[in-house]
Design a protein around this motif. Structure first.
Motif, PDB file in Angstrom:
ATOM      1  N   UNK A 113      46.972  36.947  34.284  1.00 55.37           N
ATOM      2  CA  UNK A 113      47.509  37.913  35.236  1.00 55.37           C
ATOM      3  C   UNK A 113      47.483  39.292  34.602  1.00 55.37           C
ATOM      4  N   UNK A 114      46.742  40.219  35.215  1.00 52.59           N
ATOM      5  CA  UNK A 114      46.603  41.576  34.708  1.00 52.59           C
ATOM      6  C   UNK A 114      46.828  42.557  35.856  1.00 52.59           C
ATOM      7  N   UNK A 115      47.849  43.398  35.733  1.00 44.65           N
ATOM      8  CA  UNK A 115      48.173  44.380  36.773  1.00 44.65           C
ATOM      9  C   UNK A 115      48.313  43.708  38.142  1.00 44.65           C
ATOM     10  N   UNK A 116      49.088  42.638  38.161  1.00 51.61           N
ATOM     11  CA  UNK A 116      49.421  41.894  39.387  1.00 51.61           C
ATOM     12  C   UNK A 116      48.243  41.142  39.993  1.00 51.61           C
ATOM     13  N   UNK A 117      47.120  41.102  39.276  1.00 46.33           N
ATOM     14  CA  UNK A 117      45.954  40.344  39.738  1.00 46.33           C
ATOM     15  C   UNK A 117      45.776  39.122  38.846  1.00 46.33           C
ATOM     16  N   UNK A 118      45.580  37.948  39.456  1.00 47.41           N
ATOM     17  CA  UNK A 118      45.307  36.739  38.692  1.00 47.41           C
ATOM     18  C   UNK A 118      46.542  35.924  38.369  1.00 47.41           C
ATOM     19  N   UNK A 119      46.429  35.157  37.277  1.00 50.67           N
ATOM     20  CA  UNK A 119      47.486  34.224  36.913  1.00 50.67           C
ATOM     21  C   UNK A 119      47.456  32.969  37.742  1.00 50.67           C
ATOM     22  N   UNK A 120      46.237  32.560  38.137  1.00 54.65           N
ATOM     23  CA  UNK A 120      46.070  31.423  39.047  1.00 54.65           C
ATOM     24  C   UNK A 120      45.059  30.412  38.527  1.00 54.65           C
ATOM     25  N   UNK A 121      45.053  29.246  39.187  1.00 57.12           N
ATOM     26  CA  UNK A 121      43.974  28.271  39.043  1.00 57.12           C
ATOM     27  C   UNK A 121      43.218  28.240  40.362  1.00 57.12           C
ATOM     28  N   UNK A 122      41.895  28.326  40.275  1.00 59.96           N
ATOM     29  CA  UNK A 122      41.030  28.366  41.451  1.00 59.96           C
ATOM     30  C   UNK A 122      40.106  27.147  41.460  1.00 59.96           C
ATOM     31  N   UNK A 123      39.599  26.844  42.637  1.00 65.62           N
ATOM     32  CA  UNK A 123      38.577  25.811  42.784  1.00 65.62           C
ATOM     33  C   UNK A 123      37.321  26.456  43.341  1.00 65.62           C
ATOM     34  N   UNK A 124      36.167  26.072  42.775  1.00 68.42           N
ATOM     35  CA  UNK A 124      34.899  26.599  43.257  1.00 68.42           C
ATOM     36  C   UNK A 124      33.910  25.456  43.385  1.00 68.42           C
ATOM     37  N   UNK A 125      33.339  25.312  44.574  1.00 69.64           N
ATOM     38  CA  UNK A 125      32.393  24.233  44.832  1.00 69.64           C
ATOM     39  C   UNK A 125      30.972  24.751  44.723  1.00 69.64           C
ATOM     40  N   UNK A 126      30.180  24.086  43.905  1.00 65.38           N
ATOM     41  CA  UNK A 126      28.774  24.443  43.755  1.00 65.38           C
ATOM     42  C   UNK A 126      27.987  23.928  44.947  1.00 65.38           C
ATOM     43  N   UNK A 152      34.525  31.418  50.937  1.00 65.02           N
ATOM     44  CA  UNK A 152      35.216  30.162  51.253  1.00 65.02           C
ATOM     45  C   UNK A 152      34.962  29.095  50.201  1.00 65.02           C
ATOM     46  N   UNK A 153      33.941  29.291  49.363  1.00 64.43           N
ATOM     47  CA  UNK A 153      33.649  28.334  48.296  1.00 64.43           C
ATOM     48  C   UNK A 153      34.582  28.520  47.099  1.00 64.43           C
ATOM     49  N   UNK A 154      35.279  29.664  47.056  1.00 59.27           N
ATOM     50  CA  UNK A 154      36.182  30.006  45.965  1.00 59.27           C
ATOM     51  C   UNK A 154      37.581  30.142  46.549  1.00 59.27           C
ATOM     52  N   UNK A 155      38.474  29.249  46.160  1.00 61.57           N
ATOM     53  CA  UNK A 155      39.814  29.301  46.752  1.00 61.57           C
ATOM     54  C   UNK A 155      40.884  29.133  45.681  1.00 61.57           C
ATOM     55  N   UNK A 156      42.035  29.750  45.930  1.00 61.39           N
ATOM     56  CA  UNK A 156      43.173  29.647  45.023  1.00 61.39           C
ATOM     57  C   UNK A 156      43.894  28.329  45.271  1.00 61.39           C
ATOM     58  N   UNK A 157      44.103  27.565  44.203  1.00 60.13           N
ATOM     59  CA  UNK A 157      44.837  26.305  44.324  1.00 60.13           C
ATOM     60  C   UNK A 157      46.330  26.509  44.106  1.00 60.13           C
ATOM     61  N   UNK A 158      46.689  27.225  43.046  1.00 59.07           N
ATOM     62  CA  UNK A 158      48.103  27.456  42.747  1.00 59.07           C
ATOM     63  C   UNK A 158      48.234  28.518  41.660  1.00 59.07           C
ATOM     64  N   UNK A 159      49.448  29.057  41.543  1.00 56.09           N
ATOM     65  CA  UNK A 159      49.748  30.006  40.476  1.00 56.09           C
ATOM     66  C   UNK A 159      50.129  29.253  39.210  1.00 56.09           C
ATOM     67  N   UNK A 160      49.755  29.799  38.088  1.00 55.60           N
ATOM     68  CA  UNK A 160      50.154  29.229  36.806  1.00 55.60           C
ATOM     69  C   UNK A 160      51.630  29.506  36.547  1.00 55.60           C
ATOM     70  N   UNK A 161      52.290  28.667  35.749  1.00 55.17           N
ATOM     71  CA  UNK A 161      53.690  28.940  35.392  1.00 55.17           C
ATOM     72  C   UNK A 161      53.830  30.333  34.782  1.00 55.17           C
ATOM     73  N   UNK A 162      54.896  31.038  35.136  1.00 56.66           N
ATOM     74  CA  UNK A 162      55.075  32.429  34.702  1.00 56.66           C
ATOM     75  C   UNK A 162      55.129  32.574  33.191  1.00 56.66           C
ATOM     76  N   UNK A 163      55.599  31.532  32.497  1.00 55.12           N
ATOM     77  CA  UNK A 163      55.716  31.626  31.038  1.00 55.12           C
ATOM     78  C   UNK A 163      54.360  31.628  30.341  1.00 55.12           C
ATOM     79  N   UNK A 164      53.302  31.204  31.054  1.00 56.74           N
ATOM     80  CA  UNK A 164      51.961  31.172  30.466  1.00 56.74           C
ATOM     81  C   UNK A 164      51.214  32.435  30.882  1.00 56.74           C
ATOM     82  N   UNK A 165      51.290  33.446  30.045  1.00 57.49           N
ATOM     83  CA  UNK A 165      50.737  34.751  30.403  1.00 57.49           C
ATOM     84  C   UNK A 165      49.314  34.962  29.891  1.00 57.49           C
ATOM     85  N   UNK A 166      48.883  34.170  28.913  1.00 56.16           N
ATOM     86  CA  UNK A 166      47.567  34.397  28.306  1.00 56.16           C
ATOM     87  C   UNK A 166      46.785  33.087  28.178  1.00 56.16           C
TER      88      UNK A 166
END
Length: 286
Positions: A272-285, A22-36
């Motif tokens: 995003x690699x093999x349908x995994x990732x391509x996101x921005x996440x938030x993590x609270x210490x 629960x400390x690590x959550x997905x905020x949003x997906x990155x724009x599709x044009x930004x692959x790397x």
């Protein structure tokens, strides 16, 4: 450039931590044009992140809002994207591009570009200056396969210096990482090695792909694909002589970018690699 972190150095106290999912959550997906996406920096006053891509991509910076929408593309007209691996900013809001990706440890054109904050509202920006640098410890290009310590994917600006954390590409990987210091000033410099530390000996889990410092300067975080390492309690800029804590993210992906959102919250981005990732996440210490 990519290829798919902990044993503590003797001078640092190592602790291990596992935080809740629960400390690590997905905020949003990155724009599709930004692959790397290879680096991010954050502007709290506008809630925008600025990002870039690595080798083979455009010499451009991208502004993304809190919904993951691309709001601006800024082409840096006098800079070449040989291998842009990270982006950071100073206290005044000026942006710096780290063109220091060095997979094969053979580059002699490593540099950092400064983009003045006044250029960030333009479609075509001009870098104010370029910092060229080399590592005094590197005498062969490339070095022997057991001494490939001179790739970098993470850095930050602090106190008018840049701090670079190396990505170990050596044969028989043992988690050794170097910390280099470079004055934030135009011209050609020799980087100063201020220390080293060790992560673990598993490349896929412990190789370093990003670095950031908290706004108050009291915490440094380096990133790998499924964990972070937190340095705290250090004096001046001897980050490796503070406590060294591994914190598991309980999430594996090709994470390439990290920045402090505030003194206790991180923003992390992955490719995003093999349908995994391509996101921005938030993590609270904790």
């Amino acid at each position: 450039m990519k290829k798919f972190f902990l044993l503590g150095a003797s001078i640092a106290l190592l602790a291990c931590q596992q935080q809740s999912n629960t400390d690590f959550k997905t905020l949003y997906s990155l724009p599709k044009k930004l692959k790397e996406v290879s680096g991010i920096t954050y502007f709290p006053e506008t809630n925008l992140i600025y990002t870039l891509e690595d080798s083979g991509n455009k010499n451009a910076i991208y502004a993304i809002n809190s919904e993951g929408k691309l709001t601006k593309t800024i082409t840096v007209t006098n800079a070449t994207n040989v291998d842009w691996e990270d982006i950071t900013k100073d206290k005044s809001g000026n942006v710096y591009i780290g063109d220091f990706g060095n997979n094969d440890n053979e580059r002699k054109d490593l540099c950092i570009y400064k983009v003045n904050k006044d250029q960030l509202n333009k479609d075509m920006a001009v870098a104010e200056y370029k910092v060229s640098f080399s590592y005094p410890e590197q005498t062969e290009f490339p070095p022997k396969k057991k001494a490939m310590f001179f790739d970098v994917e993470g850095f930050f600006e602090h106190g008018n210096y840049f701090y670079l954390f190396t990505k170990n590409r050596s044969k028989d990987f043992d988690g050794t990482a170097y910390i280099y210091k470079i004055l934030n000033a135009p011209g050609t410099q020799k980087a100063t090695k201020i220390g080293e530390f060790k992560t673990c000996n598993n490349y896929n889990h412990c190789v370093l792909t990003g670095a950031t410092i908290s706004p108050d300067g009291k915490k440094v975080v380096v990133l790998s694909h499924d964990k972070i390492v937190l340095f705290a309690g250090y004096k001046d800029d001897l980050f490796h002589k503070g406590t060294q804590t591994e914190i598991k993210l309980n999430h594996y992906s090709q994470k390439e970018a990290v920045v402090f959102k505030d003194n206790n919250t991180l923003l992390i981005a992955d490719e995003k690699t093999k349908k995994v990732g391509g996101n921005v996440y938030e993590f609270k210490l904790k």
